[in-house]
Every structure is written in structure tokens, then in C-alpha cells.
Design a protein around this motif. Structure first.
Motif, PDB file in Angstrom:
ATOM      1  N   TYR A 123       0.843  -1.191   0.000  1.00 21.74           N
ATOM      2  CA  TYR A 123       0.000   0.000   0.000  1.00 21.74           C
ATOM      3  C   TYR A 123       0.879   1.242   0.000  1.00 21.74           C
ATOM      4  O   TYR A 123       2.014   1.210   0.492  1.00 21.74           O
ATOM      5  CB  TYR A 123      -0.973   0.002   1.183  1.00 21.74           C
ATOM      6  N   PRO A 124       0.390   2.362  -0.566  1.00 24.07           N
ATOM      7  CA  PRO A 124       1.199   3.583  -0.598  1.00 24.07           C
ATOM      8  C   PRO A 124       1.305   4.205   0.781  1.00 24.07           C
ATOM      9  O   PRO A 124       0.373   4.110   1.584  1.00 24.07           O
ATOM     10  CB  PRO A 124       0.424   4.490  -1.562  1.00 24.07           C
ATOM     11  N   ASP A 125       2.423   4.869   1.039  1.00 25.20           N
ATOM     12  CA  ASP A 125       2.601   5.462   2.362  1.00 25.20           C
ATOM     13  C   ASP A 125       1.783   6.736   2.568  1.00 25.20           C
ATOM     14  O   ASP A 125       1.825   7.340   3.626  1.00 25.20           O
ATOM     15  CB  ASP A 125       4.082   5.702   2.668  1.00 25.20           C
ATOM     16  N   THR A 126       0.997   7.119   1.551  1.00 26.74           N
ATOM     17  CA  THR A 126       0.141   8.303   1.662  1.00 26.74           C
ATOM     18  C   THR A 126      -1.268   7.964   2.145  1.00 26.74           C
ATOM     19  O   THR A 126      -2.050   8.860   2.451  1.00 26.74           O
ATOM     20  CB  THR A 126       0.034   9.003   0.298  1.00 26.74           C
ATOM     21  N   ILE A 127      -1.611   6.683   2.210  1.00 28.78           N
ATOM     22  CA  ILE A 127      -2.950   6.273   2.634  1.00 28.78           C
ATOM     23  C   ILE A 127      -2.992   6.167   4.164  1.00 28.78           C
ATOM     24  O   ILE A 127      -1.981   5.867   4.796  1.00 28.78           O
ATOM     25  CB  ILE A 127      -3.350   4.931   1.970  1.00 28.78           C
ATOM     26  N   GLN A 128      -4.164   6.417   4.735  1.00 31.37           N
ATOM     27  CA  GLN A 128      -4.318   6.277   6.189  1.00 31.37           C
ATOM     28  C   GLN A 128      -4.478   4.796   6.537  1.00 31.37           C
ATOM     29  O   GLN A 128      -5.243   4.081   5.888  1.00 31.37           O
ATOM     30  CB  GLN A 128      -5.559   7.025   6.665  1.00 31.37           C
ATOM     31  N   VAL A 129      -3.763   4.352   7.575  1.00 30.20           N
ATOM     32  CA  VAL A 129      -3.808   2.944   7.967  1.00 30.20           C
ATOM     33  C   VAL A 129      -3.761   2.829   9.488  1.00 30.20           C
ATOM     34  O   VAL A 129      -3.112   3.623  10.162  1.00 30.20           O
ATOM     35  CB  VAL A 129      -2.647   2.149   7.315  1.00 30.20           C
ATOM     36  N   ARG A 130      -4.483   1.820   9.969  1.00 30.50           N
ATOM     37  CA  ARG A 130      -4.478   1.520  11.404  1.00 30.50           C
ATOM     38  C   ARG A 130      -4.344   0.012  11.560  1.00 30.50           C
ATOM     39  O   ARG A 130      -4.998  -0.760  10.867  1.00 30.50           O
ATOM     40  CB  ARG A 130      -5.788   1.990  12.036  1.00 30.50           C
ATOM     41  N   LEU A 131      -3.486  -0.428  12.484  1.00 26.16           N
ATOM     42  CA  LEU A 131      -3.312  -1.845  12.800  1.00 26.16           C
ATOM     43  C   LEU A 131      -4.074  -2.139  14.084  1.00 26.16           C
ATOM     44  O   LEU A 131      -3.966  -1.393  15.055  1.00 26.16           O
ATOM     45  CB  LEU A 131      -1.824  -2.144  12.999  1.00 26.16           C
ATOM     46  N   ARG A 132      -4.852  -3.225  14.068  1.00 25.21           N
ATOM     47  CA  ARG A 132      -5.620  -3.563  15.277  1.00 25.21           C
ATOM     48  C   ARG A 132      -5.742  -5.075  15.419  1.00 25.21           C
ATOM     49  O   ARG A 132      -5.544  -5.825  14.464  1.00 25.21           O
ATOM     50  CB  ARG A 132      -7.008  -2.929  15.231  1.00 25.21           C
ATOM     51  N   ALA A 133      -6.087  -5.493  16.629  1.00 28.83           N
ATOM     52  CA  ALA A 133      -6.320  -6.914  16.899  1.00 28.83           C
ATOM     53  C   ALA A 133      -7.706  -7.293  16.413  1.00 28.83           C
ATOM     54  O   ALA A 133      -8.668  -6.542  16.602  1.00 28.83           O
ATOM     55  CB  ALA A 133      -6.201  -7.184  18.390  1.00 28.83           C
ATOM     56  N   VAL A 134      -7.826  -8.463  15.783  1.00 28.48           N
ATOM     57  CA  VAL A 134      -9.136  -8.968  15.375  1.00 28.48           C
ATOM     58  C   VAL A 134      -9.921  -9.364  16.625  1.00 28.48           C
ATOM     59  O   VAL A 134     -11.084  -9.024  16.780  1.00 28.48           O
ATOM     60  CB  VAL A 134      -8.986 -10.169  14.404  1.00 28.48           C
ATOM     61  N   ASP A 135      -9.257 -10.081  17.520  1.00 27.63           N
ATOM     62  CA  ASP A 135      -9.832 -10.465  18.811  1.00 27.63           C
ATOM     63  C   ASP A 135      -8.805 -10.106  19.884  1.00 27.63           C
ATOM     64  O   ASP A 135      -7.770 -10.772  19.983  1.00 27.63           O
ATOM     65  CB  ASP A 135     -10.126 -11.968  18.819  1.00 27.63           C
ATOM     66  N   PRO A 136      -9.061  -9.041  20.666  1.00 31.40           N
ATOM     67  CA  PRO A 136      -8.076  -8.615  21.661  1.00 31.40           C
ATOM     68  C   PRO A 136      -7.660  -9.709  22.640  1.00 31.40           C
ATOM     69  O   PRO A 136      -6.561  -9.659  23.189  1.00 31.40           O
ATOM     70  CB  PRO A 136      -8.781  -7.474  22.394  1.00 31.40           C
ATOM     71  N   ALA A 137      -8.498 -10.714  22.839  1.00 31.85           N
ATOM     72  CA  ALA A 137      -8.160 -11.801  23.769  1.00 31.85           C
ATOM     73  C   ALA A 137      -7.374 -12.919  23.086  1.00 31.85           C
ATOM     74  O   ALA A 137      -6.842 -13.802  23.750  1.00 31.85           O
ATOM     75  CB  ALA A 137      -9.434 -12.370  24.395  1.00 31.85           C
ATOM     76  N   GLY A 138      -7.307 -12.902  21.733  1.00 32.96           N
ATOM     77  CA  GLY A 138      -6.638 -13.974  20.999  1.00 32.96           C
ATOM     78  C   GLY A 138      -5.161 -13.718  20.798  1.00 32.96           C
ATOM     79  O   GLY A 138      -4.652 -12.632  21.089  1.00 32.96           O
ATOM     80  N   PRO A 139      -4.434 -14.730  20.302  1.00 37.38           N
ATOM     81  CA  PRO A 139      -2.998 -14.566  20.051  1.00 37.38           C
ATOM     82  C   PRO A 139      -2.755 -13.563  18.917  1.00 37.38           C
ATOM     83  O   PRO A 139      -3.522 -13.506  17.961  1.00 37.38           O
ATOM     84  CB  PRO A 139      -2.529 -15.969  19.658  1.00 37.38           C
TER      85      PRO A 139
END
Length: 197
Positions: free
Chosen positions: A156-172
Motif C-alpha cells: 500500500y502507498p505510504d500516503t494512505i491512512q492505515v491503522r493496525l488492530r487486533a481482530v480479537d483482543p483476547a486472541g494470540p
């Protein structure tokens, strides 16, 4: 450097056409054939092989280890791209005009002090990527959002907005492999994904 692809998207091969003295980096296992006289060297153990064209120029054919697409990603010298390394590097060929930036602040923002499943590249020219299955382009309009799992992300281009998150906060979860994580993108911009994992 010119890039010509064939046998895509199932068994992609990239022909890299080099001018006299021009060089490109590529994994040693990806070198399928070359015109006579192309020199091959490995500057440092563990680093990609460097292929240099002789007098009059030459070409190199590169094929990824796994079936799928090869995709030349154009860099305009103004902005860069983040490229997935899950499960291994997707970079099939890189000219000297494109650099890898291990300390790019955007990756530090996503992963903190850890080394994650993305690499940042900048410069001008074509970075040739490999993917499992065909490459799909998700073209996002301004404000449009999409969620992508790391196993399917190509770049993805470094100009796009991106956020990393957990799918299940309790999972690995793992920022190195992308396990248990998802990336939320907000347009405008284009996200490259692969159709297989």
C-alpha cells in the motif's frame, strides 16, 4: 530498467531489461535465465544477488518460488510504498534507484519498537513484487474504508491512512507474522492484495 511480465497471473515471470552497466537486486533462487554476459554477484552473505548488464545491455528472467503473479510497482520519487513480508519478502527485483527504509517513521508508529511484517521502500523506478494468485487493486475513494488481513496484503502507498488492530483482543497476536491482526485503510488510495494466501 524495463519490466515485461508473462504467464501471469498464475505462473508469473518477469523479464528485467537492463541498460549497459545497470544493475538489479534479486533472490538467487529466482534467477531463471539471462542474456549472455550478465554478471552475478552476492555482495554480503544473506543479501540478494546483484545482476549487472554487460556492454550493450542485457536481460534477466526472474520467477518466484511459488506460483502466482508478478507485479511491477511504479515509484514516482515523491512517495513510497509499504510492502508485506508475510510469509516471506514479496520483492522479486529491486533497482538501485529504490531503497529500503528500515527506520521509516510510519512503520515505527504501527509496530512500536518491534520489527513487523512490513517493509518501506522509496525512490523512483519499478519494484517487482511477487504474489500468490492474482494481484487485486482496491481503489478507495476519499473517506472509503476497507479492512485487510495481513496474509492477503501485498502493498500500500505510504500516503494512505492505515491503522493496525487486533481482530480479537483476547486472541494470540504477532506483529512479526500478522497473526490475529487486521489493517484498516481509509482512502483515497490503492491497496494491493493477493487472491491466495
Amino acid at each position: 530498467m524495463e519490466v515485461h511480465t508473462r504467464h501471469t497471473p498464475t505462473f508469473g515471470v518477469a523479464r528485467i531489461v537492463l541498460a549497459e552497466g545497470e544493475a538489479v537486486q534479486a533472490p538467487a533462487k529466482a534467477i531463471m535465465a539471462s542474456s549472455f554476459g550478465v554478471s552475478v554477484s552476492r555482495p554480503v552473505r544473506g543479501e540478494p544477488t546483484v545482476l549487472t548488464a554487460p556492454s550493450g545491455g542485457g536481460w534477466v528472467d526472474l520467477a518466484p518460488e511459488t506460483p502466482g503473479d508478478v507485479y511491477p510497482l511504479g515509484f514516482d520519487g515523491r512517495s513510497g510504498w509499504c510492502v508485506s513480508t508475510v510469509p516471506e519478502s514479496r520483492v522479486l527485483a529491486r533497482p538501485a534507484s529504490i531503497r529500503r527504509d528500515a527506520t521509516w517513521p510510519g512503520l515505527q508508529h504501527l509496530f512500536g519498537g518491534d520489527h513487523g511484517f512490513l517493509e518501506h521502500y522509496g525512490g523512483a523506478g519499478s519494484l517487482v513484487l511477487s504474489a500468490k494468485g492474482p494481484v487485486d487493486l482496491l481503489n478507495l475513494e476519499g473517506g472509503e474504508m476497507v479492512t485487510v488481513r495481513p496474509a492477503f496484503l501485498v502493498a500500500y502507498p505510504d500516503t494512505i491512512q492505515v491503522r493496525l488492530r487486533a481482530v480479537d483482543p483476547a486472541g494470540p497476536q504477532s506483529v512479526r507474522t500478522g497473526q490475529g491482526l487486521a489493517l484498516d485503510f481509509a482512502g483515497p488510495g490503492t491497496v494491493l492484495i493477493q487472491a491466495r494466501r
